[in-house]
Write a protein that holds these residues in place. Structure first.
Motif, PDB file in Angstrom:
ATOM      1  N   GLU A 190       0.905  -1.178   0.073  1.00 25.39           N
ATOM      2  CA  GLU A 190       0.098   0.042   0.046  1.00 25.39           C
ATOM      3  C   GLU A 190       0.732   1.241  -0.052  1.00 25.39           C
ATOM      4  O   GLU A 190       1.959   1.239   0.226  1.00 25.39           O
ATOM      5  CB  GLU A 190      -0.911   0.010   1.099  1.00 25.39           C
ATOM      6  CG  GLU A 190      -1.856  -1.270   1.248  1.00 25.39           C
ATOM      7  CD  GLU A 190      -2.601  -1.205   2.593  1.00 25.39           C
ATOM      8  OE1 GLU A 190      -2.243  -0.393   3.634  1.00 25.39           O
ATOM      9  OE2 GLU A 190      -3.803  -1.852   2.470  1.00 25.39           O
ATOM     10  N   LEU A 191       0.406   2.210  -0.437  1.00 21.82           N
ATOM     11  CA  LEU A 191       0.878   3.739  -0.249  1.00 21.82           C
ATOM     12  C   LEU A 191       1.488   3.987   1.156  1.00 21.82           C
ATOM     13  O   LEU A 191       1.130   3.500   2.156  1.00 21.82           O
ATOM     14  CB  LEU A 191       0.220   4.778  -0.461  1.00 21.82           C
ATOM     15  CG  LEU A 191      -0.555   4.598  -2.052  1.00 21.82           C
ATOM     16  CD1 LEU A 191      -1.448   5.923  -2.317  1.00 21.82           C
ATOM     17  CD2 LEU A 191       0.426   4.944  -2.933  1.00 21.82           C
ATOM     18  N   ALA A 192       2.620   4.607   1.275  1.00 18.50           N
ATOM     19  CA  ALA A 192       3.132   4.839   2.637  1.00 18.50           C
ATOM     20  C   ALA A 192       2.413   5.826   3.479  1.00 18.50           C
ATOM     21  O   ALA A 192       2.201   5.683   4.604  1.00 18.50           O
ATOM     22  CB  ALA A 192       4.665   5.387   2.350  1.00 18.50           C
ATOM     23  N   SER A 193       1.969   6.937   2.768  1.00 16.81           N
ATOM     24  CA  SER A 193       1.207   7.924   3.270  1.00 16.81           C
ATOM     25  C   SER A 193       0.126   8.415   2.164  1.00 16.81           C
ATOM     26  O   SER A 193       0.506   9.193   1.415  1.00 16.81           O
ATOM     27  CB  SER A 193       1.990   9.051   4.090  1.00 16.81           C
ATOM     28  OG  SER A 193       1.128  10.008   4.484  1.00 16.81           O
ATOM     29  N   ALA A 194      -1.343   7.922   2.223  1.00 16.08           N
ATOM     30  CA  ALA A 194      -2.180   8.431   1.513  1.00 16.08           C
ATOM     31  C   ALA A 194      -2.850   9.718   1.861  1.00 16.08           C
ATOM     32  O   ALA A 194      -2.965   9.947   3.393  1.00 16.08           O
ATOM     33  CB  ALA A 194      -3.250   7.528   1.217  1.00 16.08           C
ATOM     34  N   GLU A 195      -3.414  10.688   1.113  1.00 11.70           N
ATOM     35  CA  GLU A 195      -3.967  11.760   1.526  1.00 11.70           C
ATOM     36  C   GLU A 195      -5.135  12.204   0.497  1.00 11.70           C
ATOM     37  O   GLU A 195      -5.046  11.667  -0.503  1.00 11.70           O
ATOM     38  CB  GLU A 195      -3.007  12.877   1.903  1.00 11.70           C
ATOM     39  CG  GLU A 195      -2.505  13.710   0.489  1.00 11.70           C
ATOM     40  CD  GLU A 195      -1.390  14.689   0.759  1.00 11.70           C
ATOM     41  OE1 GLU A 195      -1.979  15.791   0.659  1.00 11.70           O
ATOM     42  OE2 GLU A 195      -0.440  14.608   1.115  1.00 11.70           O
ATOM     43  N   GLY A 196      -6.039  12.902   1.105  1.00 15.89           N
ATOM     44  CA  GLY A 196      -7.194  13.089  -0.021  1.00 15.89           C
ATOM     45  C   GLY A 196      -8.339  13.584   0.950  1.00 15.89           C
ATOM     46  O   GLY A 196      -8.430  13.283   2.085  1.00 15.89           O
ATOM     47  N   LEU A 197      -9.425  13.828   0.172  1.00 10.97           N
ATOM     48  CA  LEU A 197     -10.673  14.039   0.969  1.00 10.97           C
ATOM     49  C   LEU A 197     -11.440  12.820   1.120  1.00 10.97           C
ATOM     50  O   LEU A 197     -11.348  11.900   0.295  1.00 10.97           O
ATOM     51  CB  LEU A 197     -11.646  14.887  -0.313  1.00 10.97           C
ATOM     52  CG  LEU A 197     -12.856  15.704   0.581  1.00 10.97           C
ATOM     53  CD1 LEU A 197     -12.250  16.823   1.309  1.00 10.97           C
ATOM     54  CD2 LEU A 197     -13.785  16.231  -0.711  1.00 10.97           C
ATOM     55  N   VAL A 198     -12.013  12.786   2.429  1.00 12.03           N
ATOM     56  CA  VAL A 198     -12.652  11.571   2.965  1.00 12.03           C
ATOM     57  C   VAL A 198     -13.975  11.867   3.223  1.00 12.03           C
ATOM     58  O   VAL A 198     -14.254  13.015   4.112  1.00 12.03           O
ATOM     59  CB  VAL A 198     -11.993  10.965   4.200  1.00 12.03           C
ATOM     60  CG1 VAL A 198     -12.710   9.549   4.376  1.00 12.03           C
ATOM     61  CG2 VAL A 198     -10.686  10.497   3.705  1.00 12.03           C
ATOM     62  N   ILE A 199     -15.068  11.280   3.056  1.00 16.20           N
ATOM     63  CA  ILE A 199     -16.468  11.351   3.612  1.00 16.20           C
ATOM     64  C   ILE A 199     -16.858  10.299   4.339  1.00 16.20           C
ATOM     65  O   ILE A 199     -16.954   9.111   3.791  1.00 16.20           O
ATOM     66  CB  ILE A 199     -17.362  11.613   2.397  1.00 16.20           C
ATOM     67  CG1 ILE A 199     -16.801  12.842   1.341  1.00 16.20           C
ATOM     68  CG2 ILE A 199     -19.056  11.718   3.023  1.00 16.20           C
ATOM     69  CD1 ILE A 199     -17.860  13.136   0.195  1.00 16.20           C
ATOM     70  N   ASP A 200     -17.398  10.550   5.569  1.00 15.87           N
ATOM     71  CA  ASP A 200     -17.989   9.416   6.415  1.00 15.87           C
ATOM     72  C   ASP A 200     -19.132   9.820   6.760  1.00 15.87           C
ATOM     73  O   ASP A 200     -19.919  10.872   6.599  1.00 15.87           O
ATOM     74  CB  ASP A 200     -17.264   9.730   7.907  1.00 15.87           C
ATOM     75  CG  ASP A 200     -15.643   8.961   7.926  1.00 15.87           C
ATOM     76  OD1 ASP A 200     -15.710   8.335   6.818  1.00 15.87           O
ATOM     77  OD2 ASP A 200     -14.989   8.999   8.799  1.00 15.87           O
ATOM     78  N   ARG A 201     -20.020   8.502   7.029  1.00 12.72           N
ATOM     79  CA  ARG A 201     -21.367   8.705   7.280  1.00 12.72           C
ATOM     80  C   ARG A 201     -21.522   8.315   8.653  1.00 12.72           C
ATOM     81  O   ARG A 201     -21.181   7.330   9.217  1.00 12.72           O
ATOM     82  CB  ARG A 201     -22.370   7.563   6.469  1.00 12.72           C
ATOM     83  CG  ARG A 201     -23.854   7.911   6.653  1.00 12.72           C
ATOM     84  CD  ARG A 201     -24.556   7.346   5.538  1.00 12.72           C
ATOM     85  NE  ARG A 201     -24.821   6.029   6.514  1.00 12.72           N
ATOM     86  CZ  ARG A 201     -26.000   5.876   7.365  1.00 12.72           C
ATOM     87  NH1 ARG A 201     -26.540   6.736   7.789  1.00 12.72           N
ATOM     88  NH2 ARG A 201     -26.182   4.500   8.012  1.00 12.72           N
ATOM     89  N   VAL A 202     -22.272   9.475   9.431  1.00 17.17           N
ATOM     90  CA  VAL A 202     -22.398   9.320  10.823  1.00 17.17           C
ATOM     91  C   VAL A 202     -24.003   8.889  11.099  1.00 17.17           C
ATOM     92  O   VAL A 202     -24.919   9.269  10.715  1.00 17.17           O
ATOM     93  CB  VAL A 202     -22.066  10.592  11.411  1.00 17.17           C
ATOM     94  CG1 VAL A 202     -22.259  10.471  13.096  1.00 17.17           C
ATOM     95  CG2 VAL A 202     -20.683  11.072  11.085  1.00 17.17           C
TER      96      VAL A 202
END
Length: 650
Positions: A190-202
């Motif tokens: 896997e990538l060492a450190s991934a970043e980006g927009l994340v959307i969670d459902r609560v």
């Protein structure tokens, strides 16, 4: 006077306790609504008919019918500059493409559809938009992008389990799991450190809002919002680097389903008040967003210290809260409005009760015979066991046969008593779904009638659809503001591509230039919030009307083509074409306000500047051939004149 460091935490503990009590009745209703839509009876035998006792789950069917009409695809985002004095076309196009790509990678469609379903079931649904960079610095993200940092957290979690004497009977299994995880980490799958927009459902019941808020749309002005995060103790200890053995076991409020309750009780070997939390049991992590102080507090129920030091989100949007709430219905002066389940539960019970009683009545209508007591029992048995076409002889002892044995009567069925048309009418009034939309046409309808019903459906669900588009617009605006602060030019270039090489003609010479494919400025927060405005094009989230759109496009296409040609001719002559342009804009707007009319206006400015189109070589050859032919013709005429003059002189 020194301040008590635990005083603030005790204050927040009291606030959370009060909020739990305030919202407990609503949260209990939320769990009831979910069980109603599911229809399972977990107290019954899973192999029996009572396990799913609903004859017709109309509520679930209605939700399945509403969902594709209000949200079937990701919205189309339109970006317009707020500063008309600056040339921001390329920047708007870049921001539009980057935002669309980031929302798609964050699985907006799946998350949004789940939230719409939650709004229909639980009164309102919730999404949380965050940017992933560092687990130790980010606020809690449930759906993190997979990278090596996740493996590091799991390794730390397993190492802590190996040091825990209470987990000694699991050490062999934990050590084997740790070896496999370390091997996976070194293989770098896997990538060492991934970043980006994340959307969670609560989940609806996992968000506690300041009880002082009265109306729904005022939630963005609430003093604080708390997210309740059920988490395994080992996972929390690895994430926050704290010993949480004395934390309080997370226990959902009353009203949980029986199968979950049984599973939870089975995992508890002894009384929670007398024993520490085991490794696999859950605790409640509280992430409190305090708008008054612009700080985020992280604590756990039962502990006496912060899980991490209070912090301020470094790159939040203009709308400070990352939580986006979507309601199904809004009631004036109240925070909670009725859900689709609340509006239709009694109607479903009435419908199923009428159908159940009708079937019970029908069961009474079993064919049978009534015989006289004087008849021979052997004759009755033979009559009962007779086969098709067999002649049965009955000794009536001189009495008429119809006095000895007759067909058994049954209670007459009155269809009006069991008619559910009144329930169906009420259902349509409440939900806005007609027979055609539910695919339950009671009587034959023509195509025209079906079209009228579809239009009625569009009008009835338009309010909810409009709320969804406003909600998505807030999410897009917030996401764009976060991306403008987080992404670098190198990251944007991966989205938009490298600069494009263009060939132009300037003063008869070919010139090769590089044209920018994106524009990504580095600006302050205030400047970012004031630069552009993101809009959701109306009607882009619902299911497309394929045939109607194609027929409408075929009708309007000739008009658009004609107007575009007129504009091109006027441009080439240097004449004013603004009136034709306004006519084209109004024509496209009347057809569909989602379409940008500028896409159909030819651009002759590039050609005036020497822009070379794909036919440049053909046109250049044609021009040279005409020039050569003209020169040959001129020389030929000149030669003829000289010959003629010479002949005349002689």
């Amino acid at each position: 006077m020194p301040q008590d460091p635990k005083a603030l935490q005790q204050k927040w503990t009291a606030r959370i306790t009060h909020a739990r009590a305030h919202w407990s009745a609503f949260h209990k209703r939320v769990r009831h609504n979910r069980n109603t839509v599911a229809g399972f009876n977990w107290n019954a035998d899973p192999t029996s008919k009572d396990f799913y006792s609903l004859r017709a789950n109309l509520i679930h069917g209605t939700i399945s019918a509403v969902l594709p009409n209000v949200y079937a695809r990701n919205p189309e985002i339109s970006t317009t500059p707020l500063n008309t004095g600056a040339d921001l076309k390329l920047f708007c196009r870049t921001l539009e493409a980057v935002t669309n790509r980031a929302l798609e990678n964050a699985q907006l469609k799946n998350r949004a559809k789940s939230t719409v379903r939650a709004a229909l079931t639980c009164s309102f649904g919730i999404l949380k938009v965050m940017y992933q960079r560092d687990p130790s610095k980010d606020s809690y993200i449930q759906g993190r992008i997979n990278d090596a940092q996740e493996n590091l957290l799991l390794i730390e979690e397993l190492e802590q389990d190996l040091d825990d004497r209470d987990q000694s009977h699991h050490h062999d299994a934990k050590r084997a799991e740790l070896d496999q995880l370390i091997g996976s980490f070194y293989e770098r799958s896997e990538l060492a450190s991934a970043e980006g927009l994340v959307i969670d459902r609560v989940l609806t019941e996992n968000l506690l809002i300041d009880p002082s808020i009265c109306e729904f749309w005022d939630y963005t002005d609430a003093d604080w919002i708390c997210q309740v995060i059920p988490m395994k103790r080992a996972q929390a200890e690895a994430l926050y680097k704290k010993n949480l053995a004395n934390a309080k076991i997370y226990q959902p409020a009353q009203g949980e389903s029986s199968h979950k309750k049984a599973r939870r009780l089975a995992s508890m070997h002894m009384d929670a008040s007398k024993s520490p939390v085991s490794d696999d049991q859950q605790i409640a992590v509280l992430e409190i967003w305090d708008r008054a102080t612009q700080r985020v507090y992280t604590m756990v129920e039962g502990a006496t210290e912060w899980l991490r030091e209070p912090y301020s989100p470094p790159r939040a949007g203009e709308r400070w809260y990352p939580f986006f709430l979507l309601p199904y219905q809004v009631v004036d002066g109240q925070f909670v409005g009725p859900s689709l389940v609340d509006l239709t539960e009694r109607l479903q019970d009435e419908h199923n009760e009428a159908r159940d009683r009708f079937n019970q009545h029908r069961d009474l209508c079993i064919p049978g015979w009534v015989a006289s007591a004087d008849i021979n029992e052997k004759t009755i048995k033979k009559h009962a066991d007779s086969r098709f076409g067999e002649i049965t002889i009955v000794d009536t002892e001189g009495k008429p046969l119809n006095q000895v044995i007759i067909p058994r009567g049954h209670p007459k069925i009155d269809p009006i008593v069991y008619d559910t048309s009144a329930v169906r009418y009420d259902w349509e009034q409440v939900t806005g779904l007609q027979d055609a939309a539910r695919s339950t046409v009671v009587r034959p309808k023509t195509a025209t009638e079906a079209n009228i019903l579809q239009r009625a459906l569009s009008g009835r669900v338009f309010e909810f659809k409009d709320q969804i588009e406003d909600w998505l617009q807030e999410i897009a605006q917030y996401s764009a503001q976060v991306l403008l602060q987080e992404l670098t030019s190198e990251q944007v270039e991966r989205y938009m591509g490298a600069p494009v090489t263009r060939t132009t003609m300037v003063d008869g010479k070919l010139t090769i230039t590089k044209e920018k494919t994106y524009d990504w400025p580095t600006l302050t927060k205030d400047r970012i919030f004031d630069m552009v405005d993101l809009r959701i094009r109306a009607g882009t989230t619902g299911a497309p009307d394929g045939m109607e759109e194609k027929e409408g496009w075929l009708k309007v296409l000739p008009m658009i083509t004609n107007l575009s040609i007129q504009i091109q001719n006027l441009q080439a002559r240097g004449m004013d074409y603004e009136h034709i342009r306004n006519l084209l804009r109004e024509t496209v707007l009347r057809y569909d306000d989602r379409i940008d009319s500028n896409l159909f206006i030819p651009n002759v400015e590039k050609q005036a500047e020497g822009y070379v189109d794909p036919n440049f070589g053909v046109n250049l050859f044609s021009e040279r051939r005409q020039r050569v032919n003209s020169e040959i013709s001129n020389e030929r005429n000149s030669l003829k004149e000289e010959i003629s003059n010479d002949a005349g002189g002689k």
